[in-house]
Design an enzyme around this catalytic site. Structure first.
Site, PDB file in Angstrom:
ATOM      1  N   ASN A 194      -6.615   4.902   8.285  1.00 60.59           N
ATOM      2  CA  ASN A 194      -6.235   3.478   8.294  1.00 60.59           C
ATOM      3  C   ASN A 194      -6.956   2.759   7.167  1.00 60.59           C
ATOM      4  O   ASN A 194      -8.029   3.181   6.729  1.00 60.59           O
ATOM      5  CB  ASN A 194      -6.623   2.831   9.626  1.00 60.59           C
ATOM      6  CG  ASN A 194      -6.162   1.389   9.729  1.00 60.59           C
ATOM      7  OD1 ASN A 194      -5.063   1.043   9.304  1.00 60.59           O
ATOM      8  ND2 ASN A 194      -7.005   0.535  10.286  1.00 60.59           N
ATOM      9  N   GLU A 253      -7.340  -2.307  -2.709  1.00 59.87           N
ATOM     10  CA  GLU A 253      -6.691  -1.374  -1.773  1.00 59.87           C
ATOM     11  C   GLU A 253      -5.756  -0.430  -2.518  1.00 59.87           C
ATOM     12  O   GLU A 253      -5.718   0.772  -2.250  1.00 59.87           O
ATOM     13  CB  GLU A 253      -5.886  -2.147  -0.715  1.00 59.87           C
ATOM     14  CG  GLU A 253      -6.747  -2.898   0.286  1.00 59.87           C
ATOM     15  CD  GLU A 253      -5.930  -3.521   1.404  1.00 59.87           C
ATOM     16  OE1 GLU A 253      -6.512  -3.777   2.461  1.00 59.87           O
ATOM     17  OE2 GLU A 253      -4.713  -3.766   1.232  1.00 59.87           O
ATOM     18  N   ASP A 307     -10.282  -0.268  14.716  1.00 60.07           N
ATOM     19  CA  ASP A 307     -11.021  -0.419  13.451  1.00 60.07           C
ATOM     20  C   ASP A 307     -12.450   0.110  13.556  1.00 60.07           C
ATOM     21  O   ASP A 307     -13.418  -0.553  13.165  1.00 60.07           O
ATOM     22  CB  ASP A 307     -11.027  -1.902  13.004  1.00 60.07           C
ATOM     23  CG  ASP A 307      -9.609  -2.425  12.776  1.00 60.07           C
ATOM     24  OD1 ASP A 307      -8.744  -1.645  12.361  1.00 60.07           O
ATOM     25  OD2 ASP A 307      -9.380  -3.621  13.032  1.00 60.07           O
ATOM     26  N   ARG A 323       2.933   1.166  25.955  1.00 56.73           N
ATOM     27  CA  ARG A 323       2.298   1.791  24.789  1.00 56.73           C
ATOM     28  C   ARG A 323       2.403   3.324  24.797  1.00 56.73           C
ATOM     29  O   ARG A 323       2.695   3.938  23.771  1.00 56.73           O
ATOM     30  CB  ARG A 323       0.816   1.374  24.739  1.00 56.73           C
ATOM     31  CG  ARG A 323       0.104   1.800  23.463  1.00 56.73           C
ATOM     32  CD  ARG A 323      -1.346   1.284  23.440  1.00 56.73           C
ATOM     33  NE  ARG A 323      -1.447  -0.116  23.743  1.00 56.73           N
ATOM     34  CZ  ARG A 323      -1.228  -1.093  22.873  1.00 56.73           C
ATOM     35  NH1 ARG A 323      -0.927  -0.796  21.623  1.00 56.73           N
ATOM     36  NH2 ARG A 323      -1.317  -2.352  23.233  1.00 56.73           N
ATOM     37  N   ARG A 340       0.502  -1.949  15.331  1.00 58.18           N
ATOM     38  CA  ARG A 340       0.453  -1.517  16.730  1.00 58.18           C
ATOM     39  C   ARG A 340      -0.762  -0.640  16.945  1.00 58.18           C
ATOM     40  O   ARG A 340      -1.126   0.139  16.055  1.00 58.18           O
ATOM     41  CB  ARG A 340       1.704  -0.719  17.097  1.00 58.18           C
ATOM     42  CG  ARG A 340       3.000  -1.475  16.864  1.00 58.18           C
ATOM     43  CD  ARG A 340       3.167  -2.584  17.890  1.00 58.18           C
ATOM     44  NE  ARG A 340       4.356  -3.385  17.605  1.00 58.18           N
ATOM     45  CZ  ARG A 340       4.699  -4.455  18.310  1.00 58.18           C
ATOM     46  NH1 ARG A 340       3.948  -4.864  19.324  1.00 58.18           N
ATOM     47  NH2 ARG A 340       5.771  -5.127  18.012  1.00 58.18           N
ATOM     48  N   ASN A 360       0.835  -1.211   0.000  1.00 57.38           N
ATOM     49  CA  ASN A 360       0.000   0.000   0.000  1.00 57.38           C
ATOM     50  C   ASN A 360       0.865   1.253   0.000  1.00 57.38           C
ATOM     51  O   ASN A 360       0.551   2.221  -0.688  1.00 57.38           O
ATOM     52  CB  ASN A 360      -0.956   0.000   1.196  1.00 57.38           C
ATOM     53  CG  ASN A 360      -2.186  -0.840   0.925  1.00 57.38           C
ATOM     54  OD1 ASN A 360      -3.076  -0.432   0.204  1.00 57.38           O
ATOM     55  ND2 ASN A 360      -2.195  -2.046   1.472  1.00 57.38           N
ATOM     56  N   LEU A 403      -2.533   2.492  18.408  1.00 48.89           N
ATOM     57  CA  LEU A 403      -2.116   3.826  18.842  1.00 48.89           C
ATOM     58  C   LEU A 403      -3.040   4.316  19.950  1.00 48.89           C
ATOM     59  O   LEU A 403      -4.265   4.313  19.796  1.00 48.89           O
ATOM     60  CB  LEU A 403      -2.150   4.786  17.656  1.00 48.89           C
ATOM     61  CG  LEU A 403      -1.178   4.427  16.513  1.00 48.89           C
ATOM     62  CD1 LEU A 403      -1.471   5.271  15.276  1.00 48.89           C
ATOM     63  CD2 LEU A 403       0.267   4.609  16.965  1.00 48.89           C
ATOM     64  N   HIS A 448      -8.339  -1.176   6.191  1.00 48.57           N
ATOM     65  CA  HIS A 448      -8.621  -2.449   6.861  1.00 48.57           C
ATOM     66  C   HIS A 448      -9.254  -3.409   5.850  1.00 48.57           C
ATOM     67  O   HIS A 448     -10.167  -3.015   5.111  1.00 48.57           O
ATOM     68  CB  HIS A 448      -9.576  -2.207   8.034  1.00 48.57           C
ATOM     69  CG  HIS A 448      -9.903  -3.457   8.776  1.00 48.57           C
ATOM     70  ND1 HIS A 448      -9.029  -4.048   9.669  1.00 48.57           N
ATOM     71  CD2 HIS A 448     -11.004  -4.247   8.732  1.00 48.57           C
ATOM     72  CE1 HIS A 448      -9.587  -5.148  10.152  1.00 48.57           C
ATOM     73  NE2 HIS A 448     -10.773  -5.289   9.597  1.00 48.57           N
TER      74      HIS A 448
HETATM   75  C1  GRF Z   1      -3.385  -4.464   4.078  1.00 50.92           C
HETATM   76  O1  GRF Z   1      -4.122  -5.544   3.592  1.00 50.92           O
HETATM   77  C2  GRF Z   1      -4.222  -3.581   4.955  1.00 50.92           C
HETATM   78  O2  GRF Z   1      -5.577  -3.678   4.694  1.00 50.92           O
HETATM   79  C3  GRF Z   1      -3.939  -4.097   6.342  1.00 50.92           C
HETATM   80  O3  GRF Z   1      -2.593  -4.498   6.317  1.00 50.92           O
HETATM   81  C4  GRF Z   1      -2.248  -4.900   5.000  1.00 50.92           C
HETATM   82  C5  GRF Z   1      -0.942  -4.237   4.672  1.00 50.92           C
HETATM   83  O4  GRF Z   1      -0.391  -4.761   3.497  1.00 50.92           O
HETATM   84  N1  GRF Z   1      -4.185  -3.076   7.327  1.00 50.92           N
HETATM   85  P1  GRF Z   1       0.879  -4.096   2.807  1.00 50.92           P
HETATM   86  O5  GRF Z   1       2.028  -4.120   3.795  1.00 50.92           O
HETATM   87  O6  GRF Z   1       0.508  -2.708   2.406  1.00 50.92           O
HETATM   88  O7  GRF Z   1       1.139  -4.986   1.625  1.00 50.92           O
END
Ligand code: GRF
Length: 221
Positions: free
Chosen positions: A128, A195, A166, A86, A112, A38, A114, A130
């Site tokens: 974020n 994504e 989340d 933390r 982690r 990502n 936050l 997910h």
């Molecule tokens: C993704 O699938 C995201 O949805 C989740 O962690 C994964 C990260 O993948 N939170 P990458 O390291 O970006 O390949």
């Protein structure tokens, strides 16, 4: 609107109103524990790349750090075990983000949680991604949980981060069908394709000050 030949262009008054509604552009820090696909999608987006001031990770060997270094982006490793819990970790991380000049934070597989010590320093400014359609299947085993539950469709959610895991205001969601014979790996791979399309679009709007949080609703300007 002002007519110029056959094309329509924004008149000065409308330009002005848009500029007032929009917040100023911001730089971001990307936090990523894993391989960083990502992050790579963000790096590959010309409207986003110049806004990435820092890539930070809790994992010294993370692929995300290699990707950032290859793109000439400053990196930082903050090992979880080197802090007394933390809150001290979150305080040090927030300090580092601020020192980089970033005003926003993008989580891209950061493993982690936050605490408010971090989140209160960046109110409505932590995004974020997910791999499920929240509020279904929060947590770190989202794809596996969706498969085990037998859902016919799942997908991804991009949301602002609040104090619950989340849970924060949703910016965007994309549906991904579950295919017969899917494994966690095959389903996660198809979610990741989406994504890599959706996160750059949202992060571009974020760095351009075009996302406004109003309660649980996010308005796109
Ligand atoms: C993704 O699938 C995201 O949805 C989740 O962690 C994964 C990260 O993948 N939170 P990458 O390291 O970006 O390949």
């Amino acid at each position: 609107m002002v007519e110029a030949g056959r094309r329509f262009v924004l008149g000065p008054a409308l330009h002005c109103r848009r500029a007032q509604l929009r917040r100023p552009d911001i730089d971001i820090a990307v936090l990523a524990s894993g391989s960083g696909t990502n992050l790579q999608a963000l790096i590959d987006t010309p409207a986003v790349r110049p806004h990435i001031a820092l890539v930070a990770s809790d994992q010294p060997g993370a692929g995300s750090l290699t990707r950032a270094e290859a793109a000439g982006i400053p990196t930082l490793v903050l090992r979880w075990g080197e802090f007394d819990g933390r809150d001290p970790y979150c305080a040090a991380l927030a300090d580092a983000v601020e020192e980089s000049g970033a005003k926003g934070v993008v989580l891209a597989g950061f493993m982690r949680i936050l605490s408010p010590v971090f989140l209160d320093r960046f109110p409505d400014r932590v995004l974020n991604i997910h791999p499920s359609l929240l509020p279904a299947f929060p947590g770190s085993r989202a794809v596996q949980s969706a498969l085990e539950h037998g859902v016919r469709t799942t997908g991804l959610t991009i949301h602002f981060v609040d104090e619950e895991v989340d849970h924060g205001p949703i910016v965007d969601q994309v549906v991904v069908p579950v295919e017969p014979g899917d494994t966690v790996e095959s389903l996660h791979a198809r979610i990741q394709v989406e994504e890599h399309r959706a996160y750059p679009r949202v992060v571009e709007a974020f760095v351009n000050g075009r996302l406004v949080v109003e309660g649980r609703t996010v308005r796109w300007l």
